[in-house]
Design a protein around this motif. Sequence first.
Motif, mmCIF file in Angstrom:
data_model
loop_
_atom_site.group_PDB
_atom_site.id
_atom_site.type_symbol
_atom_site.label_atom_id
_atom_site.label_comp_id
_atom_site.label_asym_id
_atom_site.label_seq_id
_atom_site.Cartn_x
_atom_site.Cartn_y
_atom_site.Cartn_z
ATOM 1 N N GLY A 63 49.557 33.640 46.913
ATOM 2 C CA GLY A 63 50.371 34.401 47.696
ATOM 3 C C GLY A 63 49.725 35.688 47.963
ATOM 4 O O GLY A 63 49.502 36.209 49.110
ATOM 5 N N VAL A 64 49.108 35.959 46.608
ATOM 6 C CA VAL A 64 48.835 37.208 46.865
ATOM 7 C C VAL A 64 47.338 37.323 47.549
ATOM 8 O O VAL A 64 47.324 38.761 48.426
ATOM 9 N N ARG A 65 46.594 36.139 47.528
ATOM 10 C CA ARG A 65 45.044 37.010 47.965
ATOM 11 C C ARG A 65 45.063 37.424 49.752
ATOM 12 O O ARG A 65 44.718 38.287 50.278
ATOM 13 N N PRO A 66 46.610 36.411 50.932
ATOM 14 C CA PRO A 66 46.772 37.069 52.152
ATOM 15 C C PRO A 66 47.037 38.070 52.030
ATOM 16 O O PRO A 66 47.162 39.164 52.584
ATOM 17 N N THR A 67 47.852 38.913 50.656
ATOM 18 C CA THR A 67 48.882 40.136 50.767
ATOM 19 C C THR A 67 48.257 41.064 50.819
ATOM 20 O O THR A 67 47.638 41.975 51.645
ATOM 21 N N VAL A 68 46.891 40.846 50.197
ATOM 22 C CA VAL A 68 45.288 41.917 49.430
ATOM 23 C C VAL A 68 44.797 42.048 50.639
ATOM 24 O O VAL A 68 44.678 43.100 50.497
ATOM 25 N N GLY A 107 59.642 45.186 44.086
ATOM 26 C CA GLY A 107 59.951 43.956 43.366
ATOM 27 C C GLY A 107 59.268 42.827 42.736
ATOM 28 O O GLY A 107 58.452 41.699 42.401
ATOM 29 N N VAL A 108 58.689 43.927 41.033
ATOM 30 C CA VAL A 108 57.756 43.454 41.281
ATOM 31 C C VAL A 108 57.359 42.702 39.241
ATOM 32 O O VAL A 108 57.058 41.998 38.653
ATOM 33 N N THR A 109 59.117 42.584 39.026
ATOM 34 C CA THR A 109 59.693 42.039 38.210
ATOM 35 C C THR A 109 59.458 40.612 37.689
ATOM 36 O O THR A 109 59.565 40.236 36.585
ATOM 37 N N GLN A 110 58.897 40.110 38.647
ATOM 38 C CA GLN A 110 58.769 38.378 38.642
ATOM 39 C C GLN A 110 57.931 38.054 39.311
ATOM 40 O O GLN A 110 57.996 39.031 40.763
ATOM 41 N N GLY A 111 57.861 36.819 39.346
ATOM 42 C CA GLY A 111 57.493 36.124 41.279
ATOM 43 C C GLY A 111 55.746 36.537 41.552
ATOM 44 O O GLY A 111 55.035 37.327 40.485
ATOM 45 N N MET A 112 55.688 36.483 42.867
ATOM 46 C CA MET A 112 54.543 37.368 43.700
ATOM 47 C C MET A 112 54.326 38.471 43.305
ATOM 48 O O MET A 112 52.458 38.985 43.169
ATOM 49 N N LEU A 116 49.223 42.793 38.947
ATOM 50 C CA LEU A 116 48.022 42.804 37.995
ATOM 51 C C LEU A 116 47.157 42.197 38.472
ATOM 52 O O LEU A 116 45.662 42.471 38.697
ATOM 53 N N ASP A 117 46.965 41.684 40.068
ATOM 54 C CA ASP A 117 45.708 41.979 40.455
ATOM 55 C C ASP A 117 45.251 43.169 40.891
ATOM 56 O O ASP A 117 44.298 43.516 40.778
ATOM 57 N N LEU A 118 45.991 44.499 41.376
ATOM 58 C CA LEU A 118 45.242 45.126 42.127
ATOM 59 C C LEU A 118 45.356 46.250 40.818
ATOM 60 O O LEU A 118 44.683 47.461 41.396
#
Length: 272
Positions: free
Chosen positions: A219-224, A10-15, A21-23
């Motif tokens: 949301g990206v930070r805790p996921t990473v 599910g990379v085409t939008q949102g988180m 992009l972060d990774l």
Amino acid sequence: MTHPTTLITGVTQGMGRALALDLASRGGTLLLHGRNAERLDAVAAEVRAAGPGTTVRTYLADLSDLDQVHAMAARIRASEPYLDGLVHNAVAGGGSRPLVRELSAQGHELRFAVNHVAPYALTRALLPLLTASAPARVVNVASIGQETIDFDDVMMEKEYEGLRAYCRSKLAMIMATIELGAELEGTGVTVNALHPAHLMDTPAVRAYGLTPLTTTEEGVRPTVRLLLDPELATVTGRYFDQFTETRAHEQAYDTGARERLMKLTHDLIGRV
């Protein structure tokens, strides 16, 4: 620190896009999944530009169709020598018409199919690659929104409402996380779930008519962290509210309910 090869759904939008992009800046190989070829190619180009040293490959599939889920898993197993990280981010939210009950290609309630059955089926199909690549991590993007699953009406044929269906599907995802974490103990593959952030600014949140309160980057930070933090290398079968390990809905700790859920799930994906 980065994983050599990470798959994000599910990379085409949102988180999902923000996470990719972060990774991208961390190197390695990113496998990007989406269901729309044009949008997937556009995000892949963004990710390549953001991380010129990162290898990017794309995989197209509609997660509301289990046949496409299994086909994508087969392509990944055939093409990828390693898989060290798997982030289940793709989601069916409450929907723009929440009183309209939608179905998957196999005739299952759509949110249960996309948010629980598909990620479990994909993880199960990729386990040989994950275990061969161990240590490896599976991160299930769940939600603080959780509601008791009615095992007499799992597919919500009565009194349907999209957000309630979403909340039940995310509890199912957490229950499967606990089960799979226990099953894989000692293999080097960990499985954890998290609520990444509250009401992020995503198309799914806006489609339901809710007002976003946080950015996708929050949301990206805790996921990473769940994916990469060395201190979490052996933590498995847990649920996190952002950075804090916490208890999920009480039904998640009902062993009988988890057994019923997993039997149903295995029946749906055709696994004995």
